[in-house]
Design a protein around this motif. Structure first.
Motif, PDB file in Angstrom:
ATOM      1  N   GLY A 166      49.872 -15.306  21.057  1.00 25.69           N
ATOM      2  CA  GLY A 166      50.692 -14.122  21.203  1.00 25.69           C
ATOM      3  C   GLY A 166      50.173 -13.126  22.220  1.00 25.69           C
ATOM      4  N   GLN A 167      49.176 -13.532  22.999  1.00 22.33           N
ATOM      5  CA  GLN A 167      48.659 -12.571  23.975  1.00 22.33           C
ATOM      6  C   GLN A 167      49.526 -12.497  25.217  1.00 22.33           C
ATOM      7  OE1 GLN A 167      44.559 -12.869  24.834  1.00 22.33           O
ATOM      8  NE2 GLN A 167      43.922 -12.704  22.700  1.00 22.33           N
ATOM      9  N   LYS A 168      50.316 -13.548  25.418  1.00 22.48           N
ATOM     10  CA  LYS A 168      51.248 -13.495  26.547  1.00 22.48           C
ATOM     11  C   LYS A 168      52.599 -13.985  26.057  1.00 22.48           C
ATOM     12  CE  LYS A 168      48.332 -14.165  30.608  1.00 22.48           C
ATOM     13  NZ  LYS A 168      47.986 -15.044  31.717  1.00 22.48           N
ATOM     14  N   THR A 169      53.672 -13.451  26.613  1.00 24.86           N
ATOM     15  CA  THR A 169      54.978 -14.019  26.302  1.00 24.86           C
ATOM     16  C   THR A 169      55.122 -15.323  27.077  1.00 24.86           C
ATOM     17  OG1 THR A 169      56.026 -12.910  28.155  1.00 24.86           O
ATOM     18  CG2 THR A 169      55.979 -11.744  26.039  1.00 24.86           C
ATOM     19  N   ILE A 170      56.087 -16.119  26.646  1.00 28.71           N
ATOM     20  CA  ILE A 170      56.271 -17.406  27.315  1.00 28.71           C
ATOM     21  C   ILE A 170      56.590 -17.223  28.795  1.00 28.71           C
ATOM     22  CG2 ILE A 170      57.669 -19.490  27.382  1.00 28.71           C
ATOM     23  CD1 ILE A 170      57.777 -19.482  24.396  1.00 28.71           C
ATOM     24  N   PRO A 171      57.543 -16.384  29.159  1.00 33.76           N
ATOM     25  CA  PRO A 171      57.823 -16.248  30.601  1.00 33.76           C
ATOM     26  C   PRO A 171      56.590 -15.809  31.387  1.00 33.76           C
ATOM     27  CG  PRO A 171      59.510 -15.146  29.293  1.00 33.76           C
ATOM     28  CD  PRO A 171      58.436 -15.542  28.349  1.00 33.76           C
ATOM     29  N   GLN A 172      55.862 -14.820  30.831  1.00 36.24           N
ATOM     30  CA  GLN A 172      54.695 -14.321  31.541  1.00 36.24           C
ATOM     31  C   GLN A 172      53.650 -15.411  31.690  1.00 36.24           C
ATOM     32  OE1 GLN A 172      54.455 -11.189  32.836  1.00 36.24           O
ATOM     33  NE2 GLN A 172      52.674 -12.111  33.835  1.00 36.24           N
ATOM     34  N   GLY A 173      53.369 -16.085  30.593  1.00 38.52           N
ATOM     35  CA  GLY A 173      52.352 -17.122  30.619  1.00 38.52           C
ATOM     36  C   GLY A 173      52.691 -18.232  31.593  1.00 38.52           C
ATOM     37  N   LEU A 174      53.940 -18.683  31.564  1.00 37.29           N
ATOM     38  CA  LEU A 174      54.329 -19.770  32.461  1.00 37.29           C
ATOM     39  C   LEU A 174      54.263 -19.334  33.913  1.00 37.29           C
ATOM     40  CD1 LEU A 174      57.265 -21.530  30.595  1.00 37.29           C
ATOM     41  CD2 LEU A 174      54.871 -22.161  30.736  1.00 37.29           C
ATOM     42  N   ALA A 175      54.666 -18.094  34.172  1.00 40.38           N
ATOM     43  CA  ALA A 175      54.613 -17.624  35.561  1.00 40.38           C
ATOM     44  C   ALA A 175      53.178 -17.572  36.054  1.00 40.38           C
ATOM     45  CB  ALA A 175      55.270 -16.247  35.663  1.00 40.38           C
ATOM     46  N   ASP A 176      52.286 -16.975  35.256  1.00 39.20           N
ATOM     47  CA  ASP A 176      50.881 -16.909  35.659  1.00 39.20           C
ATOM     48  C   ASP A 176      50.299 -18.299  35.823  1.00 39.20           C
ATOM     49  OD1 ASP A 176      50.129 -14.011  33.549  1.00 39.20           O
ATOM     50  OD2 ASP A 176      51.103 -14.207  35.519  1.00 39.20           O
ATOM     51  N   GLY A 177      50.579 -19.149  34.844  1.00 40.06           N
ATOM     52  CA  GLY A 177      50.034 -20.498  34.898  1.00 40.06           C
ATOM     53  C   GLY A 177      50.515 -21.247  36.122  1.00 40.06           C
ATOM     54  N   ALA A 178      51.812 -21.131  36.430  1.00 42.63           N
ATOM     55  CA  ALA A 178      52.342 -21.850  37.581  1.00 42.63           C
ATOM     56  C   ALA A 178      51.669 -21.393  38.861  1.00 42.63           C
ATOM     57  CB  ALA A 178      53.853 -21.665  37.656  1.00 42.63           C
ATOM     58  N   ALA A 179      51.448 -20.074  38.955  1.00 39.45           N
ATOM     59  CA  ALA A 179      50.799 -19.562  40.164  1.00 39.45           C
ATOM     60  C   ALA A 179      49.396 -20.118  40.289  1.00 39.45           C
ATOM     61  CB  ALA A 179      50.781 -18.038  40.122  1.00 39.45           C
ATOM     62  N   ALA A 180      48.658 -20.121  39.178  1.00 37.12           N
ATOM     63  CA  ALA A 180      47.290 -20.627  39.238  1.00 37.12           C
ATOM     64  C   ALA A 180      47.268 -22.105  39.584  1.00 37.12           C
ATOM     65  CB  ALA A 180      46.603 -20.387  37.894  1.00 37.12           C
ATOM     66  N   ILE A 181      48.218 -22.847  39.019  1.00 34.25           N
ATOM     67  CA  ILE A 181      48.260 -24.278  39.300  1.00 34.25           C
ATOM     68  C   ILE A 181      48.629 -24.518  40.759  1.00 34.25           C
ATOM     69  CG2 ILE A 181      49.522 -26.401  38.796  1.00 34.25           C
ATOM     70  CD1 ILE A 181      49.678 -25.452  35.913  1.00 34.25           C
ATOM     71  N   GLN A 182      49.534 -23.722  41.268  1.00 40.48           N
ATOM     72  CA  GLN A 182      49.927 -23.908  42.662  1.00 40.48           C
ATOM     73  C   GLN A 182      48.721 -23.737  43.575  1.00 40.48           C
ATOM     74  OE1 GLN A 182      53.050 -24.911  43.518  1.00 40.48           O
ATOM     75  NE2 GLN A 182      52.105 -25.223  45.510  1.00 40.48           N
ATOM     76  N   LYS A 183      47.849 -22.804  43.211  1.00 40.04           N
ATOM     77  CA  LYS A 183      46.640 -22.606  44.030  1.00 40.04           C
ATOM     78  C   LYS A 183      45.781 -23.855  44.060  1.00 40.04           C
ATOM     79  CE  LYS A 183      45.579 -17.784  43.446  1.00 40.04           C
ATOM     80  NZ  LYS A 183      44.862 -17.136  42.393  1.00 40.04           N
ATOM     81  N   THR A 184      45.693 -24.548  42.935  1.00 42.61           N
ATOM     82  CA  THR A 184      44.844 -25.738  42.927  1.00 42.61           C
ATOM     83  C   THR A 184      45.481 -26.864  43.720  1.00 42.61           C
ATOM     84  OG1 THR A 184      45.811 -26.710  40.958  1.00 42.61           O
ATOM     85  CG2 THR A 184      44.015 -25.146  40.636  1.00 42.61           C
ATOM     86  N   LEU A 185      46.796 -26.802  43.910  1.00 40.12           N
ATOM     87  CA  LEU A 185      47.449 -27.870  44.656  1.00 40.12           C
ATOM     88  C   LEU A 185      47.317 -27.659  46.154  1.00 40.12           C
ATOM     89  CD1 LEU A 185      50.655 -28.319  42.521  1.00 40.12           C
ATOM     90  CD2 LEU A 185      48.854 -29.986  42.892  1.00 40.12           C
ATOM     91  N   LYS A 186      47.211 -26.412  46.553  1.00 44.65           N
ATOM     92  CA  LYS A 186      47.127 -26.141  47.989  1.00 44.65           C
ATOM     93  C   LYS A 186      45.892 -26.781  48.583  1.00 44.65           C
ATOM     94  CE  LYS A 186      49.858 -22.146  49.077  1.00 44.65           C
ATOM     95  NZ  LYS A 186      49.877 -21.109  48.037  1.00 44.65           N
TER      96      LYS A 186
END
Lengths: 278, 314, 441
Positions: C420-440
């Protein structure tokens, strides 16, 4: 003194010690109880402290495996040699550091600790390379020397601390009597440092006995592995033999407990001789 | 060559004494060399390896790794997870050392009394210390189980249900739960070391104090404690180092805790090396851990100096 | 009261007598101590010439199979005269030891590998391609193995491991609990799975409906998230491995599944700090009605811990398809191994149908009609797993060198969302950004 008071004076210790013992050993009681449970019961939820169907099968299972017996033998040999060499080299170095003054003494004392500032898990990769280069991988020698190097800083540090509690009057009295360095070491300092030696022996043997990372990484075959590797072998991907693991943990504690009981006598030795005159 | 601690009798250093000093120094070397030879012989390569690796990047086998200077260090320093892990390490070290010391000293004093069965009792109190870390961690995790663990169940039975918590599932509590396990495992060390020191206190001194009319508290404070001081200094320093380096306990009990809430620097370094396989960065992290431990020791020694004066510090 | 001074305050003028003797004595002592171990018979490390020994790193499965494996190895030695040095690493330490050895420049000749790590290890140059060995082999025939198995051990067009066995995930339910709670329908979709879990909780608050492990990236990804994510056709990373698809409606629906169950306390909180192995006893003790895991538990674990009556099923996602994470285990040969040919010869021996069973607890990577598979999975409860596997067991993350970073990000995001520390939209957005960095990179 009246009998009542005498009993109370003796007894107060037990009133304090026994409850403390129960509190501190409570987690260990769970460990013990698990060692006597069958596989089905050890996983029961919620768990019972007293096993409903106690069994000795875990112990016999563990002890009947030839590899486990080999592990115990290896561990005993490794620990014994490490302990003896440690005490010899460590007490000599501590003697020099605690009784004498010389330039650079404090630097050496501090440098002793430098090797302790890395967790074993980080050292393991270069250490593996070192022993590989020397062709000593998977050997008892490599483990023993590694453990000696690993525990010596502690031994030196501890023994220095203990030897520094020896009153200076005793030492100077001996020197006035014309003692040589070796005589000082053997006749005065070592006997007085016996409790410290015992405590250090306790520590060194415990660390060596329970050490895991080096034991696993530097060895490849069961011939040279130790009891801690054996302990972990009861955790598999598809089986999780808690009852066997706990039984093994209990068995592992036995030799080291026996050692402690032996060293007890030295720990309690107070100063009865060598007091200053007058 | 003379400093404040020099020997009685060597005011100046005439030629004869200087020769003696030289002989003395080499004579002592024989006592020191075997031990230090082994110590530094084995640990020199690993420590150098870590230091050197931390300044290079990663490269496939067969290619020389590029020199990257301090960028590994910069990467770690700018990682918020690292900063958090430093904070956790400080809390962990302070808590574990203070609690283990307190309990160990209390037990050592208690078990210094020679009552029947004291030998066995001492060994019994040492049992947590003897237990391999994996076995302790399994048992404590068992006890800490949020839904069925004996701690929560016991609290509920006693009507203290509000104290029940997700010991290892709640990020706010996980570090504390791991600390309790470590204190349980470590107090035995203090107990045995301090007991050894207590046993070495010359009986004459205590008897003299009794004759002087000192009460037990005064006896402890003015006679026993100063005798214990070198050993206390020694064990505290050692445990500060060990606690700040501890890996086993936290790893098995919480694994770094939910949301990295119980991740200390050693775990951070371990995960960098073995989970993410960024070995040069892990090497940099271990050097930083070294520096942190040095800082802790420095602070400890500074405090000691201020309290006790230069001569007694080391 | 006068304080007695310890020795540190005063130094001693030392007399130079006996120092030489003392030094010699100490040196002798140290040498003696070092020599004693050397006097004992040396262990069998590298005693024979390199081509006469081959080393293998394996993880023991259980005692019976270990005995069988030893039999296989000793028969090999009898037949060829080559010594096999087996390093049996306990399972919890297997990944660490592999990394240590691969890093050290002196790895074993072959080892039991995790193909999910192939992209990372290949980029580091740690693995030897096996295509040539396979092409020239008379024992290993490519078309005897499942195509998906080859897929899983191939990276950038080259094969880096010999597939050993495969496993997928499926669901288990406690029949006695279902009967007791009068639950008549076995869930067929993810949504029904959620509803059933909530139903269990509402009918008996002392029980849990479903559970998942959330302690480490591996266990969460494979045992917790993927079994729900894949039927829902959500993905962390795109199929071509270039984009993060973590922030998607399908993924949001997947997380809603977990959040709803957690909020209703229909899952044991202990899961947050557990691996699946920690949780099995809850299912065995009839405290949790359903769980998802591999099918090895049917033989390896549940007989020991219960429950008495259970059955298996698999669920379809929103698109009406099954989806399950499929893992393949394999033996690989490190690029820096000293005896690669010897390693391959040993593998050929091990993979003979009569020998391979000593290394298997799951179906072998050969086709279902292969001799080692034919008789071993007859229990009807295995059927749903084969069904799900047939529809295509999938990678839980498209293999790419950043996979471990990505799994770590997924775990942290998931913990934050479920706690419950992050809402689903917030968590997914942050996570996607972090994952995108690892793909670059």
């Amino acid at each position: 003194m009246r009998p009542w008071a005498r009993v109370f004076r003796r007894g107060w210790v037990y009133l304090v010690v026994v409850p403390l013992l129960v509190i501190f050993l409570f987690p260990y009681l769970w460990l013990l109880s698990g060692a006597f449970k069958s596989a089905r019961e050890v996983f029961a939820v919620p768990p019972h402290l007293i096993p409903l169907h106690p069994t000795l099968a875990n112990f016999s299972d563990v002890l009947q495996r030839p590899v486990i017996r080999r592990f115990f033998l290896n561990s005993i040999v490794i620990t014994a040699i490490t302990l003896v060499v440690n005490l010899m080299l460590g007490s000599a170095a501590a003697f020099a550091l605690s009784i004498y003054q010389f330039r650079g003494r404090r630097t050496i004392v501090l440098a002793t600790l430098a090797t302790q500032l890395f967790p074993a898990v980080i050292i393991v990769i270069p250490l593996y390379r070192t022993w590989g280069a020397l062709g000593l991988l998977n050997s008892l020698q490599a483990l023993i020397i590694t453990y000696i190097a690993y525990t010596l800083p502690l031994a030196v540090w501890m023994l220095t601390g203990y030897m520094r509690t020896i009153p200076f009057e005793i030492v100077s009295a001996a020197l006035v009597d014309g003692a040589s360095r070796a005589q000082l070491y053997w006749r005065i300092v070592m006997p007085l440092a016996l409790p410290g030696l015992a405590a250090t022996a306790v520590y060194v043997s415990l660390v060596t006995w329970n050490e895991f990372i080096f034991a696993l990484t530097l060895t490849t075959t069961d011939e040279v592995r130790t009891v801690t590797v054996g302990l972990y072998s009861f955790i598999g991907e598809f089986v999780y033999n808690w009852n066997l693991l706990l039984a093994m943990a209990v068995l592992m504690a036995l030799p080291i407990t026996a050692l402690f009981l032996c060293l007890q006598r030295f720990l309690v030795q107070g100063l009865t001789a060598g007091a200053t005159k007058g | 060559m003379a400093d404040a601690r020099t020997r009685a009798g060597a005011a100046e250093a005439p030629a004869g004494l200087r020769l003696a000093a030289l002989q003395r120094r080499f004579g002592l070397a024989g006592w020191l060399l075997p031990a230090y030879g082994v110590m530094f012989g084995i640990s020199a390569y690993p420590l150098m390896y870590n230091l050197v690796t931390s300044f290079y990047g990663e490269a496939p086998v067969g290619h020389a790794p590029p020199f990257v200077g301090f960028s590994n260090y910069a990467a770690i320093a700018s990682d918020p997870a690292f900063a958090a892990s430093v904070g956790h390490t400080l809390m962990w070290t302070g808590g574990v050392v203070a609690l283990s010391f307190g309990i160990g000293l209390g037990l050592a004093l208690l078990l210094n009394v020679p009552f029947p069965g004291v030998n066995v009792t001492r060994v019994l109190f040492l049992i947590p210390w003897l237990t391999p870390s994996i076995a302790s961690a399994i048992i404590w995790r068992y006890m800490y189980n949020t839904d069925y663990g004996i701690i929560n169940l016991g609290l509920q039975r006693l009507g203290l249900g509000f104290l029940a918590s997700g010991w290892i599932t709640n990020p706010s509590v996980s570090l504390f739960s791991a600390m309790m396990v470590q204190v349980w495992r470590t107090y035995g060390f203090y107990m045995i070391m301090l007991l050894g020191a207590l046993q070495a206190v010359p009986r004459e001194m205590i008897e003299a104090a009794v004759v002087d009319g000192a009460r037990s508290w005064q006896r402890f404070w003015s006679v026993v404690l100063p005798q214990l001081q070198p050993v206390i200094v020694m064990v505290l320093l050692l445990d500060i180092i060990w606690a700040s380096n501890n890996f086993d306990t936290i790893y098995v009990v919480t694994g770094g805790g939910p949301l990295l809430s119980s991740e200390t620097v050693p775990l951070y370094v371990y995960f960098t090396a073995f989970q993410d396989s960024h070995l040069p960065q892990a090497a940099a992290g271990s050097v930083m851990l070294f520096v942190i431990a040095l800082v802790l020791i420095g602070a400890y020694l500074a405090a000691l100096l201020r309290l006790r004066g230069r001569e007694e510090a080391l | 009261m006068k304080r007695v001074r310890g020795t540190s305050k005063n130094a001693i003028p030392s007399t130079p007598s006996l120092t030489r003797r003392r030094v010699l004595a100490l040196a002798a002592g140290a040498l003696g101590a070092a020599a004693v171990p050397a006097l004992r018979p040396a262990s069998t490390s590298a005693a024979a010439s390199p081509s006469k020994t081959v080393s293998i790193l394996d993880v023991p499965i259980n005692d019976d199979l270990t005995k069988q494996a030893d039999g296989v190895f000793s028969k090999y030695t009898q037949t060829t005269g080559i010594q096999v040095q087996v390093d049996r690493v306990p399972y919890p330490e297997w990944p660490d030891k592999v990394i240590t050895l691969l890093n050290s420049g002196a790895p074993p000749d072959t080892y039991w590998a995790d193909p999910a790590k192939y992209p990372e290890y290949v980029e580091k140059g740690w693995l030897e391609p096996l295509d040539d060995y396979i092409a020239g082999s008379k024992v290993i025939k490519k078309d005897e193995f499942l195509p998906t198995a080859w897929e899983k051990v191939t990276y950038k067009g080259k094969i880096y491991g010999l597939p050993k066995d495969w496993s997928v995930r499926g669901a288990y339910y406690n029949e006695d609990l279902f009967n007791k709670l009068k639950i008549t329908k076995v869930p067929e979709t993810v949504e029904e799975l959620k509803q059933t879990a909530l139903e269990v909780k509402s009918k008996d608050p002392s029980l849990f409906g479903y559970m998942w492990p959330m302690k480490t990236p591996d266990t969460w990804m494979f045992e917790g998230l993927a079994p729900i994510m894949l039927p829902n056709e959500a993905a962390v990373v795109s199929a071509d491995g270039t984009r993060s698809t973590f922030n998607s409606p399908a993924m949001a629906e997947t997380y809603q599944f977990f959040v709803d169950i957690w909020k209703a306390k229909a899952a044991p909180e202990q899961g947050m700090a557990s691996t699946n192995q920690d949780l099995y006893p809850l299912f065995g003790g009839s405290k949790v009605a359903m769980m998802q895991t591999g099918f090895f538990v049917i033989k390896a674990i549940l007989p020991k811990i219960g429950p008495d009556h259970y059955n298996t099923f698999v669920v379809k996602g929103r698109g009406g398809h099954y989806g399950t994470p499929m893992s393949v285990s394999a033996f690989s040969i490190p690029a820096q191994a000293k005896n690669k040919d010897g390693a391959w010869a040993l593998l050929e021996w091990m993979y003979r149908p009569e020998n391979i069973t000593a290394f298997l607890v799951n179906p072998s990577a050969r086709k279902p009609d292969a001799p080692e598979n034919a008789t071993r999975f007859t229990d009807p409860r295995y059927k749903p797993f084969f069904l799900a596997a047939q529809e295509g067991g999938k990678w839980w993350i498209t293999p790419n060198p950043g996979i471990t970073d990505q799994m770590r990000i997924v775990l942290e995001t998931s913990q934050a969302i479920v706690l419950g520390q992050k809402t689903i939209p917030q968590g997914l957005a942050d996570g996607a950004a972090a994952i995108q960095k690892t793909l670059k990179s």
